[in-house]
Write a protein that holds these residues in place. Sequence first.
Motif, PDB file in Angstrom:
ATOM      1  N   VAL A  33      23.691   9.533  34.925  1.00 22.79           N
ATOM      2  CA  VAL A  33      24.071   8.550  35.952  1.00 22.79           C
ATOM      3  C   VAL A  33      24.371   7.200  35.315  1.00 22.79           C
ATOM      4  O   VAL A  33      25.382   6.559  35.624  1.00 22.79           O
ATOM      5  CB  VAL A  33      22.966   8.427  37.029  1.00 22.79           C
ATOM      6  CG1 VAL A  33      23.332   7.359  38.044  1.00 22.79           C
ATOM      7  CG2 VAL A  33      22.729   9.772  37.710  1.00 22.79           C
ATOM      8  N   SER A  34      23.517   6.763  34.386  1.00 26.72           N
ATOM      9  CA  SER A  34      23.796   5.440  33.810  1.00 26.72           C
ATOM     10  C   SER A  34      25.035   5.494  32.920  1.00 26.72           C
ATOM     11  O   SER A  34      25.762   4.507  32.815  1.00 26.72           O
ATOM     12  CB  SER A  34      22.582   4.843  33.100  1.00 26.72           C
ATOM     13  OG  SER A  34      22.204   5.602  32.011  1.00 26.72           O
ATOM     14  N   TYR A  35      25.310   6.659  32.351  1.00 29.25           N
ATOM     15  CA  TYR A  35      26.575   6.804  31.610  1.00 29.25           C
ATOM     16  C   TYR A  35      27.754   6.557  32.548  1.00 29.25           C
ATOM     17  O   TYR A  35      28.698   5.828  32.218  1.00 29.25           O
ATOM     18  CB  TYR A  35      26.675   8.203  30.987  1.00 29.25           C
ATOM     19  CG  TYR A  35      27.983   8.447  30.256  1.00 29.25           C
ATOM     20  CD1 TYR A  35      28.103   8.166  28.903  1.00 29.25           C
ATOM     21  CD2 TYR A  35      29.097   8.936  30.939  1.00 29.25           C
ATOM     22  CE1 TYR A  35      29.296   8.371  28.234  1.00 29.25           C
ATOM     23  CE2 TYR A  35      30.314   9.140  30.287  1.00 29.25           C
ATOM     24  CZ  TYR A  35      30.396   8.850  28.926  1.00 29.25           C
ATOM     25  OH  TYR A  35      31.590   9.042  28.284  1.00 29.25           O
ATOM     26  N   THR A  36      27.702   7.155  33.719  1.00 36.45           N
ATOM     27  CA  THR A  36      28.787   6.997  34.689  1.00 36.45           C
ATOM     28  C   THR A  36      28.898   5.535  35.131  1.00 36.45           C
ATOM     29  O   THR A  36      29.999   5.019  35.338  1.00 36.45           O
ATOM     30  CB  THR A  36      28.546   7.912  35.907  1.00 36.45           C
ATOM     31  OG1 THR A  36      28.217   9.211  35.435  1.00 36.45           O
ATOM     32  CG2 THR A  36      29.780   7.996  36.782  1.00 36.45           C
ATOM     33  N   LEU A  37      27.751   4.873  35.245  1.00 36.13           N
ATOM     34  CA  LEU A  37      27.773   3.455  35.617  1.00 36.13           C
ATOM     35  C   LEU A  37      28.451   2.596  34.551  1.00 36.13           C
ATOM     36  O   LEU A  37      29.006   1.544  34.840  1.00 36.13           O
ATOM     37  CB  LEU A  37      26.340   2.957  35.831  1.00 36.13           C
ATOM     38  CG  LEU A  37      25.771   3.134  37.233  1.00 36.13           C
ATOM     39  CD1 LEU A  37      24.269   2.890  37.227  1.00 36.13           C
ATOM     40  CD2 LEU A  37      26.462   2.194  38.215  1.00 36.13           C
ATOM     41  N   HIS A  38      28.374   3.049  33.306  1.00 37.06           N
ATOM     42  CA  HIS A  38      29.007   2.275  32.234  1.00 37.06           C
ATOM     43  C   HIS A  38      30.436   2.717  31.941  1.00 37.06           C
ATOM     44  O   HIS A  38      31.283   1.911  31.593  1.00 37.06           O
ATOM     45  CB  HIS A  38      28.179   2.390  30.938  1.00 37.06           C
ATOM     46  CG  HIS A  38      26.934   1.586  30.965  1.00 37.06           C
ATOM     47  ND1 HIS A  38      25.684   2.133  31.177  1.00 37.06           N
ATOM     48  CD2 HIS A  38      26.731   0.247  30.837  1.00 37.06           C
ATOM     49  CE1 HIS A  38      24.770   1.175  31.166  1.00 37.06           C
ATOM     50  NE2 HIS A  38      25.373   0.025  30.966  1.00 37.06           N
ATOM     51  N   HIS A  39      30.690   4.022  32.073  1.00 41.09           N
ATOM     52  CA  HIS A  39      31.983   4.540  31.605  1.00 41.09           C
ATOM     53  C   HIS A  39      32.863   5.128  32.697  1.00 41.09           C
ATOM     54  O   HIS A  39      33.978   5.539  32.417  1.00 41.09           O
ATOM     55  CB  HIS A  39      31.761   5.606  30.526  1.00 41.09           C
ATOM     56  CG  HIS A  39      30.996   5.101  29.348  1.00 41.09           C
ATOM     57  ND1 HIS A  39      31.591   4.419  28.313  1.00 41.09           N
ATOM     58  CD2 HIS A  39      29.678   5.152  29.035  1.00 41.09           C
ATOM     59  CE1 HIS A  39      30.672   4.069  27.427  1.00 41.09           C
ATOM     60  NE2 HIS A  39      29.504   4.510  27.847  1.00 41.09           N
ATOM     61  N   GLY A  40      32.350   5.196  33.914  1.00 36.55           N
ATOM     62  CA  GLY A  40      33.166   5.764  34.990  1.00 36.55           C
ATOM     63  C   GLY A  40      34.313   4.827  35.352  1.00 36.55           C
ATOM     64  O   GLY A  40      34.386   3.696  34.858  1.00 36.55           O
ATOM     65  N   ASP A  41      35.238   5.305  36.198  1.00 41.41           N
ATOM     66  CA  ASP A  41      36.292   4.381  36.644  1.00 41.41           C
ATOM     67  C   ASP A  41      35.721   3.490  37.753  1.00 41.41           C
ATOM     68  O   ASP A  41      34.593   3.685  38.214  1.00 41.41           O
ATOM     69  CB  ASP A  41      37.557   5.137  37.076  1.00 41.41           C
ATOM     70  CG  ASP A  41      37.323   6.042  38.269  1.00 41.41           C
ATOM     71  OD1 ASP A  41      36.455   5.712  39.115  1.00 41.41           O
ATOM     72  OD2 ASP A  41      37.991   7.097  38.363  1.00 41.41           O
ATOM     73  N   ALA A  42      36.526   2.519  38.158  1.00 39.43           N
ATOM     74  CA  ALA A  42      36.023   1.496  39.082  1.00 39.43           C
ATOM     75  C   ALA A  42      35.445   2.107  40.360  1.00 39.43           C
ATOM     76  O   ALA A  42      34.382   1.696  40.828  1.00 39.43           O
ATOM     77  CB  ALA A  42      37.141   0.511  39.413  1.00 39.43           C
ATOM     78  N   ALA A  43      36.158   3.098  40.899  1.00 38.22           N
ATOM     79  CA  ALA A  43      35.712   3.705  42.164  1.00 38.22           C
ATOM     80  C   ALA A  43      34.374   4.426  41.979  1.00 38.22           C
ATOM     81  O   ALA A  43      33.485   4.354  42.833  1.00 38.22           O
ATOM     82  CB  ALA A  43      36.773   4.664  42.675  1.00 38.22           C
ATOM     83  N   GLU A  44      34.266   5.103  40.845  1.00 38.93           N
ATOM     84  CA  GLU A  44      33.020   5.848  40.575  1.00 38.93           C
ATOM     85  C   GLU A  44      31.827   4.899  40.444  1.00 38.93           C
ATOM     86  O   GLU A  44      30.761   5.124  41.017  1.00 38.93           O
ATOM     87  CB  GLU A  44      33.188   6.686  39.297  1.00 38.93           C
ATOM     88  CG  GLU A  44      34.168   7.838  39.479  1.00 38.93           C
ATOM     89  CD  GLU A  44      34.571   8.514  38.165  1.00 38.93           C
ATOM     90  OE1 GLU A  44      35.077   9.647  38.229  1.00 38.93           O
ATOM     91  OE2 GLU A  44      34.389   7.910  37.075  1.00 38.93           O
ATOM     92  N   LYS A  45      32.063   3.827  39.676  1.00 40.41           N
ATOM     93  CA  LYS A  45      30.988   2.847  39.491  1.00 40.41           C
ATOM     94  C   LYS A  45      30.571   2.248  40.828  1.00 40.41           C
ATOM     95  O   LYS A  45      29.387   2.083  41.103  1.00 40.41           O
ATOM     96  CB  LYS A  45      31.461   1.710  38.582  1.00 40.41           C
ATOM     97  CG  LYS A  45      31.612   2.108  37.128  1.00 40.41           C
ATOM     98  CD  LYS A  45      32.010   0.886  36.330  1.00 40.41           C
ATOM     99  CE  LYS A  45      32.420   1.277  34.928  1.00 40.41           C
ATOM    100  NZ  LYS A  45      33.043   0.187  34.196  1.00 40.41           N
ATOM    101  N   LYS A  46      31.583   1.928  41.629  1.00 38.30           N
ATOM    102  CA  LYS A  46      31.313   1.265  42.903  1.00 38.30           C
ATOM    103  C   LYS A  46      30.470   2.155  43.809  1.00 38.30           C
ATOM    104  O   LYS A  46      29.516   1.700  44.461  1.00 38.30           O
ATOM    105  CB  LYS A  46      32.638   0.915  43.582  1.00 38.30           C
ATOM    106  CG  LYS A  46      32.447   0.040  44.798  1.00 38.30           C
ATOM    107  CD  LYS A  46      33.711  -0.753  45.141  1.00 38.30           C
ATOM    108  CE  LYS A  46      33.499  -1.463  46.468  1.00 38.30           C
ATOM    109  NZ  LYS A  46      34.428  -1.016  47.493  1.00 38.30           N
TER     110      LYS A  46
END
Length: 323
Positions: free
Chosen positions: A240-253
Motif C-alpha cells: 500500500v505505501s508503495y502505491t502511495l509513493h509510486h501509483g498514478d495521481a488517481a491511485e494515490k488520491k
Amino acid sequence: MNLQQIYHNLKKDLEQIEEDLSFAVNPEYQPLRQTATHLLEAGGKRMRPVFVLLSGRFGDYELTRLKQVAVSLELIHMATLVHDDVIDDAQTRRGRLTVKAKWDNRIAMYTGDFILAQALAEIAKIEQAEVHRILSTSIMRMCLGEIDQIEDLYNGDQHLRQYLRRIKRKTALLMAISCQLGAIVSGAKPEIVRDLYAYGYYVGMAFQLTDDVLDIVGEERVLGKPAGSDLLQGNITLPVSYTLHHGDAAEKKMIRNYLQSRGEVSQVEQILDVVRQAGGIEYTLDLSKQYLQKAQERLDRLPDSSERESLRMIAEFIVRRSY
Ligand code: 2DE
Ligand code: MG
Ligand code: MG
Ligand code: MG
Ligand code: MG
C-alpha cells in the motif's frame, strides 16, 4: 528434501512438543481450559518449535531442554495472537472464531496473559540467565512494535524504515530467537548462534513481507480470515505505501481519501484492486526474496548438514507459500 520430509524427520520430537503444549494449556479451571484448547486445536505450522529443534542440531541436541524452549516460544506466539486479535478486532483466525469473538475481549486478555505466564513457567526450567534476558527483551520489543503500529495507523507518510522496524518486532524477532535459543541451550559455538539468529531474522522478515502480500492477494478460504484485513484496520503495509509513493495521481488520491476518512469499508475492495495493479505486490515480493537470499547466505556459513538443508527448504517455502 521437501517440507513433508522435514516434518517427518522431526515428527517424534514434535509430537512430544504437542503433548507438552496441550498439558500446558490444560488448567483445572474450566473456562480457561476451553479457550486455550480452542487455540491449540486451531493448529498452525509450529514454525518456532521447528526452528528450535533444527537449531539445536548445531550443538549437543538435548530434547528435554529444546522442548522447554520450543513449548515456551510457541506459547508466547499463541499468547500474542490472542492479544493481537483483541487489538485488531479480528473475528477469525486459521479458519476459526478467535477467542475474543467466541468469548469476549476480557476473557481473551486473560487467556493471553495466562498462556504467557505458562510460557514463562516452562522456560524457567532452564537455568541460563542469558536465555531469560533474551526472551524478556524480545517480548518488550514486540510490545513496542505493536504500539508503534497503533500510532502509525492510517498514516500514509511512512518510511520504509518504519515499516521494516515494525515487521521486525512483530514477527522476525520471535523467529530469530527461536533459532538463537535453540542453539544456545545446545551449547553451540557463538558464531553459529549468531548465524542462526541472523537466519531466523531474515526468514522472519521474508515471512511477514509475504504475509502482507497475501493479505492483499489471498483468498479468505485459504487465509482463514478475510482478505484486506490490514487495510481495514488502517495498517499500512508495504504494497500500500508503495502505491502511495509510486501509483498514478488517481491511485494515490483514492488511497489518501480512504486514509483521511479513516477507512470507509465500502472502498476497500477497490483499493485492493488498485494496489494489486500498481506494482507494490511485485516490489514487496522482490524485497522478500532479497531477505530470503540473505537468509540463505547465512546458512552457507554453517556446517554442512541435513538440518542446514532443512532450514534452506523452510526459507524457500516461506517466500513461495500461499497461506
Ligand atoms: C501479529 O501481527 C502480531 C504479532 C505481535 C503481537 C505482539 C504482542 C505484544 P498481525 P495477523 C501482542 C506481546 C504480547 C505478549 C507476549 C502476550 O499483522 O495477520 O496483526 O496474523 O498478524 O493478525
Ligand atoms: Mg492481527
Ligand atoms: Mg496486529
Ligand atoms: Mg497479517
Ligand atoms: Mg499472520
